[in-house]
Design an enzyme around this catalytic site. Structure first.
Site, PDB file in Angstrom:
ATOM      1  N   LYS A  56     -99.420 -23.591  92.630  1.00 30.77           N
ATOM      2  CA  LYS A  56    -100.437 -24.558  92.207  1.00 30.77           C
ATOM      3  C   LYS A  56    -101.755 -24.296  92.934  1.00 30.77           C
ATOM      4  O   LYS A  56    -102.826 -24.343  92.335  1.00 30.77           O
ATOM      5  CB  LYS A  56     -99.945 -25.995  92.478  1.00 30.77           C
ATOM      6  CG  LYS A  56     -98.825 -26.407  91.520  1.00 30.77           C
ATOM      7  CD  LYS A  56     -98.186 -27.740  91.903  1.00 30.77           C
ATOM      8  CE  LYS A  56     -96.955 -27.986  91.030  1.00 30.77           C
ATOM      9  NZ  LYS A  56     -96.220 -29.209  91.396  1.00 30.77           N
ATOM     10  N   GLN A  72     -95.430 -33.696  95.996  1.00 31.63           N
ATOM     11  CA  GLN A  72     -94.447 -32.747  95.471  1.00 31.63           C
ATOM     12  C   GLN A  72     -93.029 -33.321  95.603  1.00 31.63           C
ATOM     13  O   GLN A  72     -92.630 -33.768  96.681  1.00 31.63           O
ATOM     14  CB  GLN A  72     -94.561 -31.413  96.235  1.00 31.63           C
ATOM     15  CG  GLN A  72     -93.649 -30.323  95.742  1.00 31.63           C
ATOM     16  CD  GLN A  72     -94.005 -29.822  94.345  1.00 31.63           C
ATOM     17  OE1 GLN A  72     -95.165 -29.653  93.998  1.00 31.63           O
ATOM     18  NE2 GLN A  72     -92.990 -29.626  93.523  1.00 31.63           N
ATOM     19  N   ASP A 119    -100.177 -36.023  88.240  1.00 32.00           N
ATOM     20  CA  ASP A 119     -98.836 -35.669  87.755  1.00 32.00           C
ATOM     21  C   ASP A 119     -98.392 -36.631  86.643  1.00 32.00           C
ATOM     22  O   ASP A 119     -97.358 -36.411  86.010  1.00 32.00           O
ATOM     23  CB  ASP A 119     -97.813 -35.716  88.903  1.00 32.00           C
ATOM     24  CG  ASP A 119     -97.432 -34.322  89.392  1.00 32.00           C
ATOM     25  OD1 ASP A 119     -97.771 -33.347  88.695  1.00 32.00           O
ATOM     26  OD2 ASP A 119     -96.795 -34.232  90.458  1.00 32.00           O
TER      27      ASP A 119
END
Ligand code: NAD
Length: 301
Positions: A51, A95, A118
């Protein structure tokens, strides 16, 4: 025809790079993404490294926040609060997975939905369900983009989604059944929707019969060769989200990655099909970048 996610993701990255360069040329600061990683899970560290690399390629700055695995839930919540209020951060992700002593839903619920790139907060999911502007989670957003950029219409089509997870099955079903009034900045796929959607899962009876009535099948189950040629009709569109490791002594790593579809036998019947790897996977990171730019545009308006 193969739906080439790698190629489309690369096109998206080029577009984002240009858009960001033009904002910066106008005197705006660059977009900035926070990435919180807890502990030292090797898979998570690889995802985060990918990422960061993708962000650098398009001109998104990253603040990587690495926290030890024994951090308390309160300490992690305090970090989320700090990022919620940091004016220089346009969006951030935590994460997953988190260590067992931390409740994921508690952490996700604490993220400001405007910074939730997200798209996993209950607030964003609720906004998506109600057709309000929202940040859509990365994999469903990527699937929608993949369909749109290949000119695949969904209106009136029967879409069968296999899998009911919060990150793929439920949100993609919701997006494709919506009236296409969702207007997402920078999103070419906003006209998709209006499909008749059937959601299948591990307790569904006669999955094969349901799949044979589908125009579009989206498989996100995590079972290699779940979708076989006898389960699809000619001209079907197949989106394979699954990522499975199967043993392969011929591979130097001892395994290879495969999806949920018996690609070899389904592909000849399909009008369009995604490969694994190189289909949905690359679209997921591209969507995170798009979400970050969307949050930045809202934030710096
Ligand atoms: P999950 O692993 O949380 O759940 C799997 C779902 O599939 C469940 O809802 C279950 O009911 C259903 N299912 C399992 N076996 C089934 C069967 N035999 N018949 C019908 N339904 C069945 O789901 P997830 O987190 O969405 O992940 C699914 C797959 O997608 C995994 O392989 C994962 O690695 C992959 N994935 C890929 C990406 C990507 O970017 N390509 C992103 C997320 C997940």
């Amino acid at each position: 025809m193969i739906l080439d996610g790698k190629k489309i993701a690369s096109e998206i990255r080029s577009e984002l790079r240009e858009q960001i360069a033009s904002r910066v040329a106008q005197g705006k600061r660059a977009p900035r993404l926070g990435i919180v990683i807890v502990g030292h899970n090797p898979a998570s560290e690889t995802y985060v490294a990918n990422k960061i690399k993708a962000c650098a390629e398009v001109g998104i700055e990253v603040e990587r926040v690495a926290l030890e695995a024994d951090i308390t839930e309160e300490q992690l919540l305090a970090e989320v609060e700090r990022l919620n209020h940091d004016e220089q951060i346009d969006g951030f992700i935590v994460q997953l997975p988190l260590p067992d002593h931390i409740t994921e839903t508690t952490i996700l619920s604490a993220i400001d939905y405007r910074k939730d790139v997200d798209g996993l907060t209950p607030a964003n999911v609720g906004r998506t369900v109600q057709g309000l502007p929202s940040l859509v989670s990365a994999t469903p957003r990527g699937i929608r983009e993949l369909l749109a950029r290949n000119g695949i219409q969904t209106a009136g089509k029967h879409v069968v989604v296999i899998g009911r997870s919060n990150i793929v099955g439920k949100p993609i079903a919701m997006l494709l059944m919506q009236r296409p009034y969702l207007s997402l900045p920078g999103m070419s796929a906003s006209s998709l929707g209006d499909a008749t959607v059937t959601i299948c899962h591990s307790k569904t009876r006669d999955l094969a019969a349901i799949c044979r009535t589908a125009d579009i099948i989206i498989v996100a189950a995590g079972c290699p060769k779940l979708l076989t040629a006898d389960m699809v009709r000619e001209g079907v569109v197949v989106i394979d989200v699954g990522i499975n490791r199967v043993e392969d002594p011929a591979s130097p790593r001892g395994y290879r990655l495969t999806g949920d579809v018996d690609f070899e036998h389904v592909a000849p019947k399909a009008a369009y099909i995604t490969p694994v790897p190189g289909g949905v996977g690359p679209m997921t990171i591209a969507s995170l970048l798009q979400n970050t730019l969307q949050a930045y545009n809202e934030h710096t308006r």
